[in-house]
Design an enzyme around this catalytic site. Structure first.
Site, PDB file in Angstrom:
ATOM      1  N   THR A   1       0.874  -1.295   0.027  1.00  0.00           N
ATOM      2  CA  THR A   1       0.056  -0.007   0.091  1.00  0.00           C
ATOM      3  C   THR A   1       0.853   1.153  -0.184  1.00  0.00           C
ATOM      4  O   THR A   1       1.965   1.190   0.641  1.00  0.00           O
ATOM      5  CB  THR A   1      -0.905   0.009   1.165  1.00  0.00           C
ATOM      6  OG1 THR A   1      -1.733   1.340   1.313  1.00  0.00           O
ATOM      7  CG2 THR A   1      -0.229  -0.272   2.453  1.00  0.00           C
TER       8      THR A   1
ATOM      9  N   ASP B   1      -7.830  -3.116   0.366  1.00  0.00           N
ATOM     10  CA  ASP B   1      -8.841  -2.022  -0.172  1.00  0.00           C
ATOM     11  C   ASP B   1      -9.703  -1.654   0.717  1.00  0.00           C
ATOM     12  O   ASP B   1     -10.394  -2.742   1.431  1.00  0.00           O
ATOM     13  CB  ASP B   1      -9.466  -2.366  -1.659  1.00  0.00           C
ATOM     14  CG  ASP B   1      -9.748  -1.095  -2.130  1.00  0.00           C
ATOM     15  OD1 ASP B   1      -8.891  -0.442  -2.807  1.00  0.00           O
ATOM     16  OD2 ASP B   1     -10.999  -0.840  -2.766  1.00  0.00           O
TER      17      ASP B   1
ATOM     18  N   LYS C   1      -7.934   1.548  18.522  1.00  0.00           N
ATOM     19  CA  LYS C   1      -8.587   1.641  17.095  1.00  0.00           C
ATOM     20  C   LYS C   1      -8.376   0.119  16.659  1.00  0.00           C
ATOM     21  O   LYS C   1      -9.347  -0.503  15.953  1.00  0.00           O
ATOM     22  CB  LYS C   1      -8.093   2.521  16.194  1.00  0.00           C
ATOM     23  CG  LYS C   1      -8.791   2.401  14.869  1.00  0.00           C
ATOM     24  CD  LYS C   1      -8.137   3.537  13.613  1.00  0.00           C
ATOM     25  CE  LYS C   1      -8.655   3.048  12.336  1.00  0.00           C
ATOM     26  NZ  LYS C   1      -7.860   4.050  11.265  1.00  0.00           N
TER      27      LYS C   1
HETATM   28  P1  ITT Z   1      -3.449   1.926  -1.516  1.00  0.00           P
HETATM   29  O1  ITT Z   1      -4.504   2.020  -2.744  1.00  0.00           O
HETATM   30  O2  ITT Z   1      -1.999   2.402  -1.930  1.00  0.00           O
HETATM   31  O3  ITT Z   1      -3.488   0.953  -0.557  1.00  0.00           O
HETATM   32  P2  ITT Z   1      -5.175   4.159  -0.674  1.00  0.00           P
HETATM   33  O4  ITT Z   1      -5.486   5.257   0.276  1.00  0.00           O
HETATM   34  O5  ITT Z   1      -5.660   4.856  -2.358  1.00  0.00           O
HETATM   35  O6  ITT Z   1      -4.025   3.312  -0.756  1.00  0.00           O
HETATM   36  P3  ITT Z   1      -7.742   2.627  -1.055  1.00  0.00           P
HETATM   37  O7  ITT Z   1      -7.908   2.772  -2.449  1.00  0.00           O
HETATM   38  O8  ITT Z   1      -8.211   1.385  -0.279  1.00  0.00           O
HETATM   39  O9  ITT Z   1      -6.311   3.049  -0.538  1.00  0.00           O
HETATM   40  O10 ITT Z   1      -8.772   3.753  -0.432  1.00  0.00           O
HETATM   41  C1  ITT Z   1      -9.091   3.841   1.093  1.00  0.00           C
HETATM   42  C2  ITT Z   1      -9.444   5.270   1.591  1.00  0.00           C
HETATM   43  O11 ITT Z   1     -10.565   4.928   2.438  1.00  0.00           O
HETATM   44  C3  ITT Z   1      -8.418   5.786   2.138  1.00  0.00           C
HETATM   45  O12 ITT Z   1      -7.550   6.688   1.428  1.00  0.00           O
HETATM   46  C4  ITT Z   1      -9.163   6.811   3.165  1.00  0.00           C
HETATM   47  O13 ITT Z   1      -9.704   7.723   2.744  1.00  0.00           O
HETATM   48  C5  ITT Z   1     -10.241   5.625   3.558  1.00  0.00           C
HETATM   49  N1  ITT Z   1     -10.097   4.814   4.654  1.00  0.00           N
HETATM   50  C6  ITT Z   1      -9.864   3.462   4.628  1.00  0.00           C
HETATM   51  N2  ITT Z   1      -9.536   2.824   5.875  1.00  0.00           N
HETATM   52  C7  ITT Z   1      -9.764   3.853   6.688  1.00  0.00           C
HETATM   53  C8  ITT Z   1      -9.370   4.055   8.104  1.00  0.00           C
HETATM   54  O14 ITT Z   1      -9.230   3.296   9.029  1.00  0.00           O
HETATM   55  N3  ITT Z   1      -9.566   5.676   8.830  1.00  0.00           N
HETATM   56  C9  ITT Z   1      -9.944   6.443   7.758  1.00  0.00           C
HETATM   57  N4  ITT Z   1     -10.017   6.361   6.588  1.00  0.00           N
HETATM   58  C10 ITT Z   1      -9.802   5.222   5.994  1.00  0.00           C
END
Ligand code: ITT
Length: 202
Positions: free
Chosen positions: A8, A71, A176
């Site tokens: 990630t 994801d 958390k």
């Molecule tokens: P990678 O694809 O490189 O892993 P990304 O941030 O683009 O990084 P995602 O496409 O899975 O990852 O998007 C997840 C988004 O959802 C993340 O950027 C946050 O905005 C939100 N998110 C996910 N888990 C979260 C958490 O534990 N707390 C707050 N926001 C979260």
């Protein structure tokens, strides 16, 4: 010793995942440990599971290492499940987390408390030679009227834990971890990995 890649580019996820994988009988690395930053994957899937698998496949192919990809995102009921798989890109690629929160709160401004239900969802894919597993975690909560707290990342300041009545950003990482979507998915992934790693020399 086996090496596992945390695939990630999100520093908030790296911190949480690395802490939760501590003590496993393998070396855990992230992109920061690789000589070249791997190419970004286009997240074309329509579900968290499809995108997690896309990322794990891409980075396993690129590095040859077993890869763990996450994801995840926020589903808000009053917004018909948005931002969902588009959580990272909500409002466009250029918005900061604070701006995305501002946008979402604006869309929610007339939504009464009892209709502010939401959940975080996380799918984790583990992919390597002889390794192909998926895990899911969900946690229920409410969308706050304004951001609160400094911990965590992304939408944490507006996600109120249904049981504790505090936002995820008001919880420490240790608080958390066991209740979050990521923690729930990773608990299962960790148990699986612990068994899988027994077949390798330490
Ligand atoms: P990678 O694809 O490189 O892993 P990304 O941030 O683009 O990084 P995602 O496409 O899975 O990852 O998007 C997840 C988004 O959802 C993340 O950027 C946050 O905005 C939100 N998110 C996910 N888990 C979260 C958490 O534990 N707390 C707050 N926001 C979260």
């Amino acid at each position: 010793m086996t090496t596992l890649l945390i695939a990630t580019s999100n520093p908030g996820k790296v911190a949480e995942l690395a802490a939760m994988l501590e003590g496993l009988n393998c070396r855990v690395i992230g992109f920061a440990d690789l000589p070249e930053t791997p190419a970004i994957v286009e997240e074309t899937g329509l579900t968290f599971a499809e995108n997690a698998l896309l990322k794990a496949e891409h980075y396993h192919r690129l590095t040859g290492l077993p890869a763990l990809a996450d994801d995840s995102g926020l589903e808000v009921d009053a917004l018909d499940g948005r931002p969902g798989v588009y959580s990272a890109r909500y409002g466009g690629d250029q918005l900061s987390s604070a701006e995305q929160i501002h946008l979402l709160l604006g869309e929610m401004k007339d939504v009464p408390d009892h209709q502010r239900t939401a959940r975080f969802v996380c799918n984790i894919a583990l992919l390597g030679d002889g390794l192909n597993q998926m895990f899911e975690g969900r946690c229920e909560g409410l969308i706050a009227h304004e951001p609160r707290g400094d911990h965590g990342f992304g939408y944490d300041p507006i996600f109120i834990d249904a049981e504790l009545g505090r936002t995820f950003a008001e919880l420490t990482r240790e608080e958390k971890a066991p209740r979050s979507h990521r923690g729930i998915a990773l608990f299962q992934a960790r148990q699986f990995l612990a068994e899988w790693l027994k077949s390798f020399p330490s």
